[in-house]
Design a protein around this motif. Sequence first.
Motif, PDB file in Angstrom:
ATOM      1  N   PRO A   4      24.421  -3.691 -20.858  1.00 43.54           N
ATOM      2  CA  PRO A   4      23.075  -3.969 -21.079  1.00 43.54           C
ATOM      3  C   PRO A   4      22.263  -3.261 -22.024  1.00 43.54           C
ATOM      4  CG  PRO A   4      24.031  -3.563 -18.690  1.00 43.54           C
ATOM      5  CD  PRO A   4      25.120  -2.981 -19.804  1.00 43.54           C
ATOM      6  N   ILE A   5      22.669  -1.994 -22.308  1.00 43.12           N
ATOM      7  CA  ILE A   5      21.655  -1.380 -23.182  1.00 43.12           C
ATOM      8  C   ILE A   5      22.087  -2.127 -24.774  1.00 43.12           C
ATOM      9  CG2 ILE A   5      21.622   0.793 -24.819  1.00 43.12           C
ATOM     10  CD1 ILE A   5      21.959   2.266 -22.239  1.00 43.12           C
ATOM     11  N   GLY A   6      23.193  -2.441 -24.918  1.00 43.78           N
ATOM     12  CA  GLY A   6      23.739  -3.124 -26.109  1.00 43.78           C
ATOM     13  C   GLY A   6      22.952  -4.537 -26.397  1.00 43.78           C
ATOM     14  N   GLU A   7      22.914  -4.952 -25.167  1.00 45.43           N
ATOM     15  CA  GLU A   7      22.311  -6.318 -25.261  1.00 45.43           C
ATOM     16  C   GLU A   7      20.868  -6.191 -25.414  1.00 45.43           C
ATOM     17  OE1 GLU A   7      23.352  -8.054 -21.579  1.00 45.43           O
ATOM     18  OE2 GLU A   7      25.562  -8.643 -22.129  1.00 45.43           O
ATOM     19  N   ALA A   8      20.081  -5.364 -24.685  1.00 49.15           N
ATOM     20  CA  ALA A   8      18.700  -5.121 -24.823  1.00 49.15           C
ATOM     21  C   ALA A   8      18.313  -4.728 -26.456  1.00 49.15           C
ATOM     22  CB  ALA A   8      18.171  -4.151 -23.871  1.00 49.15           C
ATOM     23  N   LEU A   9      19.259  -3.881 -26.909  1.00 51.18           N
ATOM     24  CA  LEU A   9      18.750  -3.291 -28.232  1.00 51.18           C
ATOM     25  C   LEU A   9      19.677  -3.761 -29.347  1.00 51.18           C
ATOM     26  CD1 LEU A   9      18.742   0.579 -26.966  1.00 51.18           C
ATOM     27  CD2 LEU A   9      16.945  -1.134 -26.978  1.00 51.18           C
TER      28      LEU A   9
ATOM     29  N   THR B  44      33.054  13.065  -5.697  1.00 45.71           N
ATOM     30  CA  THR B  44      31.829  11.883  -4.765  1.00 45.71           C
ATOM     31  C   THR B  44      31.013  11.153  -5.746  1.00 45.71           C
ATOM     32  OG1 THR B  44      32.403  13.281  -2.781  1.00 45.71           O
ATOM     33  CG2 THR B  44      30.482  11.947  -3.020  1.00 45.71           C
ATOM     34  N   ILE B  45      30.339  12.070  -6.869  1.00 37.61           N
ATOM     35  CA  ILE B  45      29.495  11.636  -7.668  1.00 37.61           C
ATOM     36  C   ILE B  45      30.160  10.712  -8.681  1.00 37.61           C
ATOM     37  CG2 ILE B  45      27.842  12.475  -9.696  1.00 37.61           C
ATOM     38  CD1 ILE B  45      26.817  13.027  -6.858  1.00 37.61           C
ATOM     39  N   ALA B  46      31.287  10.602  -8.928  1.00 35.02           N
ATOM     40  CA  ALA B  46      32.032   9.761  -9.735  1.00 35.02           C
ATOM     41  C   ALA B  46      31.870   8.641  -9.019  1.00 35.02           C
ATOM     42  CB  ALA B  46      33.592  10.255  -9.964  1.00 35.02           C
ATOM     43  N   VAL B  47      32.358   8.780  -7.542  1.00 38.01           N
ATOM     44  CA  VAL B  47      32.204   7.328  -6.867  1.00 38.01           C
ATOM     45  C   VAL B  47      30.843   6.704  -6.846  1.00 38.01           C
ATOM     46  CG1 VAL B  47      32.214   6.439  -4.622  1.00 38.01           C
ATOM     47  CG2 VAL B  47      34.090   8.072  -5.186  1.00 38.01           C
ATOM     48  N   ILE B  48      29.824   7.363  -6.671  1.00 35.42           N
ATOM     49  CA  ILE B  48      28.489   6.863  -6.672  1.00 35.42           C
ATOM     50  C   ILE B  48      27.943   6.424  -8.060  1.00 35.42           C
ATOM     51  CG2 ILE B  48      26.098   7.451  -5.911  1.00 35.42           C
ATOM     52  CD1 ILE B  48      27.035   9.620  -4.236  1.00 35.42           C
ATOM     53  N   GLY B  49      28.239   7.082  -9.278  1.00 39.68           N
ATOM     54  CA  GLY B  49      27.813   6.839 -10.403  1.00 39.68           C
ATOM     55  C   GLY B  49      27.833   5.416 -10.758  1.00 39.68           C
ATOM     56  N   PRO B  50      29.097   4.852 -10.986  1.00 39.54           N
ATOM     57  CA  PRO B  50      29.108   3.334 -11.388  1.00 39.54           C
ATOM     58  C   PRO B  50      28.266   2.531 -10.523  1.00 39.54           C
ATOM     59  CG  PRO B  50      31.214   4.547 -11.709  1.00 39.54           C
ATOM     60  CD  PRO B  50      30.530   5.467 -11.044  1.00 39.54           C
ATOM     61  N   LEU B  51      28.602   2.760  -9.230  1.00 41.33           N
ATOM     62  CA  LEU B  51      27.899   1.788  -8.005  1.00 41.33           C
ATOM     63  C   LEU B  51      26.187   1.903  -8.160  1.00 41.33           C
ATOM     64  CD1 LEU B  51      27.797  -0.129  -5.914  1.00 41.33           C
ATOM     65  CD2 LEU B  51      28.397   1.567  -4.419  1.00 41.33           C
ATOM     66  N   LEU B  52      25.811   3.415  -8.394  1.00 36.65           N
ATOM     67  CA  LEU B  52      24.573   3.843  -8.333  1.00 36.65           C
ATOM     68  C   LEU B  52      23.894   2.916  -9.692  1.00 36.65           C
ATOM     69  CD1 LEU B  52      22.013   5.078  -7.283  1.00 36.65           C
ATOM     70  CD2 LEU B  52      22.567   7.164  -8.384  1.00 36.65           C
ATOM     71  N   GLY B  53      24.584   3.368 -10.642  1.00 40.74           N
ATOM     72  CA  GLY B  53      24.316   2.428 -12.083  1.00 40.74           C
ATOM     73  C   GLY B  53      24.088   1.265 -11.866  1.00 40.74           C
ATOM     74  N   GLY B  54      24.946   0.355 -11.488  1.00 41.77           N
ATOM     75  CA  GLY B  54      24.938  -0.982 -11.110  1.00 41.77           C
ATOM     76  C   GLY B  54      23.525  -1.429 -10.380  1.00 41.77           C
TER      77      GLY B  54
ATOM     78  N   GLY C  65      36.402   2.354 -21.480  1.00 40.28           N
ATOM     79  CA  GLY C  65      36.917   1.314 -22.006  1.00 40.28           C
ATOM     80  C   GLY C  65      37.212   0.353 -20.991  1.00 40.28           C
ATOM     81  N   PHE C  66      37.777   0.684 -19.680  1.00 37.12           N
ATOM     82  CA  PHE C  66      38.238  -0.268 -18.635  1.00 37.12           C
ATOM     83  C   PHE C  66      36.824  -1.050 -18.126  1.00 37.12           C
ATOM     84  CE2 PHE C  66      39.387  -1.280 -14.289  1.00 37.12           C
ATOM     85  CZ  PHE C  66      40.286  -2.328 -14.553  1.00 37.12           C
ATOM     86  N   SER C  67      35.843   0.058 -17.953  1.00 37.51           N
ATOM     87  CA  SER C  67      34.504  -0.572 -17.625  1.00 37.51           C
ATOM     88  C   SER C  67      34.087  -1.522 -18.433  1.00 37.51           C
ATOM     89  CB  SER C  67      33.467   0.685 -17.265  1.00 37.51           C
ATOM     90  OG  SER C  67      33.786   1.705 -16.542  1.00 37.51           O
ATOM     91  N   GLN C  68      33.797  -1.394 -19.909  1.00 42.97           N
ATOM     92  CA  GLN C  68      33.353  -2.441 -20.700  1.00 42.97           C
ATOM     93  C   GLN C  68      34.247  -3.562 -20.687  1.00 42.97           C
ATOM     94  OE1 GLN C  68      31.873  -0.730 -24.783  1.00 42.97           O
ATOM     95  NE2 GLN C  68      32.828   1.014 -23.865  1.00 42.97           N
ATOM     96  N   TRP C  69      35.542  -3.482 -20.523  1.00 47.14           N
ATOM     97  CA  TRP C  69      36.500  -4.630 -20.504  1.00 47.14           C
ATOM     98  C   TRP C  69      36.296  -5.673 -19.270  1.00 47.14           C
ATOM     99  CZ3 TRP C  69      40.278  -5.916 -17.076  1.00 47.14           C
ATOM    100  CH2 TRP C  69      40.771  -7.229 -17.446  1.00 47.14           C
TER     101      TRP C  69
ATOM    102  N   THR D 228      29.749  -8.514 -13.395  1.00 51.59           N
ATOM    103  CA  THR D 228      28.383  -7.934 -13.757  1.00 51.59           C
ATOM    104  C   THR D 228      28.569  -6.264 -13.923  1.00 51.59           C
ATOM    105  OG1 THR D 228      27.997  -7.801 -11.160  1.00 51.59           O
ATOM    106  CG2 THR D 228      27.309  -9.650 -12.504  1.00 51.59           C
ATOM    107  N   PRO D 229      27.540  -5.652 -14.174  1.00 51.27           N
ATOM    108  CA  PRO D 229      27.517  -4.168 -14.119  1.00 51.27           C
ATOM    109  C   PRO D 229      27.793  -3.695 -12.609  1.00 51.27           C
ATOM    110  CG  PRO D 229      25.790  -4.784 -15.816  1.00 51.27           C
ATOM    111  CD  PRO D 229      26.354  -5.928 -15.033  1.00 51.27           C
ATOM    112  N   PHE D 230      27.114  -4.152 -11.722  1.00 47.19           N
ATOM    113  CA  PHE D 230      27.272  -3.847 -10.396  1.00 47.19           C
ATOM    114  C   PHE D 230      28.609  -3.976  -9.799  1.00 47.19           C
ATOM    115  CE2 PHE D 230      27.209  -4.944  -5.743  1.00 47.19           C
ATOM    116  CZ  PHE D 230      26.550  -3.908  -5.204  1.00 47.19           C
TER     117      PHE D 230
END
Length: 476
Positions: A45-50, A158-168, A300-304, A312-314
């Motif tokens: 999303p950052i790449g697309e926006a900027l 636990t934070i690593a669990v929350i991070g990607p989901l919270l980011g989405g 890498g896996f997340s971007q792919w 979607t990011p979520f």
Amino acid sequence: MTEAKTDAPRETDKPGFDRRLLPPMMLGSVLNPINSTIISVALVPIGEALGAPASQTAWLVSALYLATALGQPVVGRLIDIFGPRRLFLLSTGLVGVAGVVGTLAPNLAVLIVARVLLGFGTCAGYPAAMALVRSEAKRTGRDSPGGVLTALAVTNQTIAVIGPLLGGLLIAAGGWRATFALNVPLAVASVLLGLWRLPKSAETGESTPRGRLAPLIDLPGMGLFAAMLISLLLFLMNLHLRNWYLLVIVAVAGTAFATRELRAATPFIDLRVLGGNTPLLITYGRTLVAYVVAYSFLYGFSQWTEEGYGLTPFHAGLVQIPMFLLAIGVSIVFGRRKSVRGKLLAGAVGQIIACLVILTLTGNSPLWTLILVALIFGVPQGLNNLALQNSVYFQADPERTASSAGLLRTFAYIGSMIASSATAASFGQRADTGGMHQLAWVMLGAGLLYLLVTVFDRTLGRAATPDAQAAQQTSD
């Protein structure tokens, strides 16, 4: 004789770990991992926006780790001298400033500056936590922090669990800027908890007379270390023959750094002690290789999954949840077990299997195969972090626990720099399936090296346990 027996405290009579320290320790230590994982789903999303390709947004990853790789051992050394309280409060306050800068950033360059500030701001959390564990062990006479170290590992998982989901979720609700704004309330909570709970006692080193502080801070050594590390990481982020001069700077700065540290009365990094501590050196090397694999997968896996697979990011964040949930379970189950070799071997095998499965994925693969890869990676994610953290605690010089823990993170972030460089080189303008397979080969090579280092490391049988540490201290 009777009186002596009466005065000698029994193990059960000794005071326990001060549980009031856990909230600031845990919150401070997770500021870095939450910013590491939350950005993984925000890069696209950052790449697309900027209007920035994947090769440029990779600097958002590298900027944080460049700053943290440099700052962790420096702040760790300062914590060894001053104690955790002051450094914790200053650093976590900077996290709030970085959150504001990132939220208001008009372009990618300012956003990279915000990530640098975040890197420096998150430097104190983990070394401070390790220093507090050590000071509590000294205060209570109980050097068995397995439960506390496991709590730190599980909190980070636990934070690593929350991070990607919270980011989405944040991106869906308020755009990618919300992932930076999150740092403001986290920083406020950290500062308040630090003011309320962190001790000012002499156990943490804060009572050192002011007149004796200056000789203890090796500013020339820190400067040379910074020059060496920054040059190395800049080369890793721009792998090309035209940047050969950076390696020359690395060699010159490294030589000057070694010369300075060997002659300094109070060196920033005591190379004599470090050079004689083979188990700790091997642990640092193993950490670097492990994080090449871990961060190549994380970013890498997340971007792919977003660009190559179409999630979607979520949903990309949801795919990674099984990995972190399994990692938490693994950390809880094996956290109190003293064996290090078994954890490392299982983690090495898990990395290799996951890389082999990634090589079979395509843009048309069933969704369950993505979840399978995440589950397999959960095993090394839980075991490696736990084993490496415990190894450093028991292998390091007790007087340099914080700086040794900071140096552990430095090697981890050098690994993340290599992973980020490999990711940028593999993907180029777009994170497609061919690039993911190329990255998987890099990960597989690193995973095999990790396995070999572990298999042939004979120090694992006698290191990383309290008994071994006590024996070493007695012989010294």
